[in-house]
Design an enzyme around this catalytic site. Structure first.
Site, PDB file in Angstrom:
ATOM      1  N   LYS A  53      19.184  -1.904  73.181  1.00 53.92           N
ATOM      2  CA  LYS A  53      17.864  -2.582  73.439  1.00 53.92           C
ATOM      3  C   LYS A  53      17.461  -2.575  74.870  1.00 53.92           C
ATOM      4  CE  LYS A  53      18.494  -5.570  69.259  1.00 53.92           C
ATOM      5  NZ  LYS A  53      19.086  -6.717  68.624  1.00 53.92           N
ATOM      6  N   GLN A  97      21.385 -12.405  70.411  1.00 56.92           N
ATOM      7  CA  GLN A  97      21.997 -11.369  69.288  1.00 56.92           C
ATOM      8  C   GLN A  97      22.851 -12.380  68.232  1.00 56.92           C
ATOM      9  OE1 GLN A  97      21.164  -8.120  69.215  1.00 56.92           O
ATOM     10  NE2 GLN A  97      22.230  -7.605  67.457  1.00 56.92           N
ATOM     11  N   ASP A 120      11.853 -11.331  68.152  1.00 56.35           N
ATOM     12  CA  ASP A 120      12.644 -10.863  66.877  1.00 56.35           C
ATOM     13  C   ASP A 120      11.747 -11.470  65.421  1.00 56.35           C
ATOM     14  OD1 ASP A 120      15.081  -9.620  66.995  1.00 56.35           O
ATOM     15  OD2 ASP A 120      16.285 -11.292  67.745  1.00 56.35           O
TER      16      ASP A 120
HETATM   17  N1  GUN Z   1      21.735  -8.799  64.454  1.00 54.52           N
HETATM   18  C1  GUN Z   1      21.405  -7.773  63.584  1.00 54.52           C
HETATM   19  N2  GUN Z   1      20.350  -7.345  63.605  1.00 54.52           N
HETATM   20  C2  GUN Z   1      19.552  -8.241  64.539  1.00 54.52           C
HETATM   21  C3  GUN Z   1      18.302  -8.193  64.998  1.00 54.52           C
HETATM   22  O1  GUN Z   1      17.495  -7.566  64.691  1.00 54.52           O
HETATM   23  N3  GUN Z   1      18.313  -9.300  65.996  1.00 54.52           N
HETATM   24  C4  GUN Z   1      19.214  -9.957  66.564  1.00 54.52           C
HETATM   25  N4  GUN Z   1      18.923 -10.849  67.451  1.00 54.52           N
HETATM   26  N5  GUN Z   1      20.505  -9.984  66.063  1.00 54.52           N
HETATM   27  C5  GUN Z   1      20.535  -9.113  65.252  1.00 54.52           C
END
Ligand code: GUN
Length: 289
Positions: A53, A97, A120
């Protein structure tokens, strides 16, 4: 029939180029898009996702901030960081996350993020707006899937769509997005009695259950579009999806590979939400003058 692959890497590259352009325009106006990422604990998969990311941000010309905490951090420390980032006008997106260690109530953490910075799309307010068909930040993975369908001119209106998985992150929002585009949607999950009955009727099947090679070719309708959201390791430690790619591609018309399918689109849509948030911030500045 052998299915054609939907290439998530190629589509991602194209969309990210457009996003980098928008980011450059914003930066020239003094608003460089900025994503703040919070990572708690040492989960190796989460560390890789966060690294990708941050790298995606940098490559597209965004600013990124990364805050890491040990697994035993007190929740208040993380809540204080979220409050600080909410108040920082130079930050346009905040992402925590998941999964979080057990001392955290993940719903409370997600709801501490300002809905205006919830890139998100996990905040209850944004989820509610999505459900009502109103403007919100869309969760990145299902939004990426919609972009893939659009890029291949897949007819969603009137299609029979089956979503396997009912998570808040993928399955539920995926079903809502397909529904809003006019599909007839069935959500299947671990308690579904005769899963193959449903999948064999599906023009579009999206699999997000986290079970390696679960959907076999004999469960797929000939000519269907098969979207694989899974990310697993097979018995040899090789990356694989929730779809048994080799058998399903003999039946489907279009299929997403793993890796190189939905995965890259998730980060791409996160970048799209962050640019959108920065554009909203710039517009809000203009309005308040
Ligand atoms: N954990 C697995 N997929 C995601 C996601 O798309 N965003 C976040 N914040 N955590 C995750």
């Amino acid at each position: 029939m052998t299915a054609r692959n939907i290439d998530g890497n190629a589509l991602s590259a194209k969309v990210r180029e457009e996003l980098a352009q928008r980011a450059a325009e914003l930066t020239a106006l003094g608003v460089q898009p900025c994503l703040a990422v919070i990572l708690v604990g040492e989960d190796p998969a989460s560390a890789v996702y966060v690294r990708n990311k941050v790298a995606g941000c940098e490559k597209a010309g965004f600013r990124s901030l990364k805050f890491t905490y040990p697994a035993d951090v007190a929740p208040d420390v993380v809540f204080a960081k979220i409050a600080e980032l909410n108040a920082d006008a130079s930050v346009h997106g905040i992402l925590v996350q998941l999964p979080l260690p057990k001392q955290f109530d993940a719903d409370k953490v997600l709801e501490a993020i300002s809905p205006e910075k919830d890139v998100d799309g996990f905040h209850a307010e944004n989820f509610g707006l999505l459900l009502q068909g109103r403007k919100s930040f869309y969760p990145c993975t299902p939004w990426g899937v919609m972009k893939m369908l659009e890029s291949e001119n897949v007819q969603v209106k009137g299609a029979e769509a089956v979503v396997i998985g009912r998570s808040n992150i993928v399955g539920k929002p995926m079903a809502v997005m397909l529904l809003s585009k006019g599909a007839t949607v069935t959500i299947c999950h671990s308690q579904t009695k005769d899963l193959a009955f449903h999948t064999k009727r599906a023009d579009i099947v999206v699999v997000a259950i986290g079970k390696a090679k679960f959907l076999k070719g004999d469960m797929v309708k000939p000519g269907a579009v098969v979207i694989d959201v899974g990310m697993n390791r097979d018995e040899n430690g090789k990356l694989c999806g929730d779809v048994d790619f080799d058998s399903a591609r003999e039946v489907a018309a279009l299929i997403t590979p793993v890796p190189g399918g939905v995965g890259p689109m998730t980060i791409t849509m996160l970048l799209a939400n962050t640019v959108e948030s920065a554009e909203r911030a710039l517009n809000a500045q203009g309005e308040s003058k």
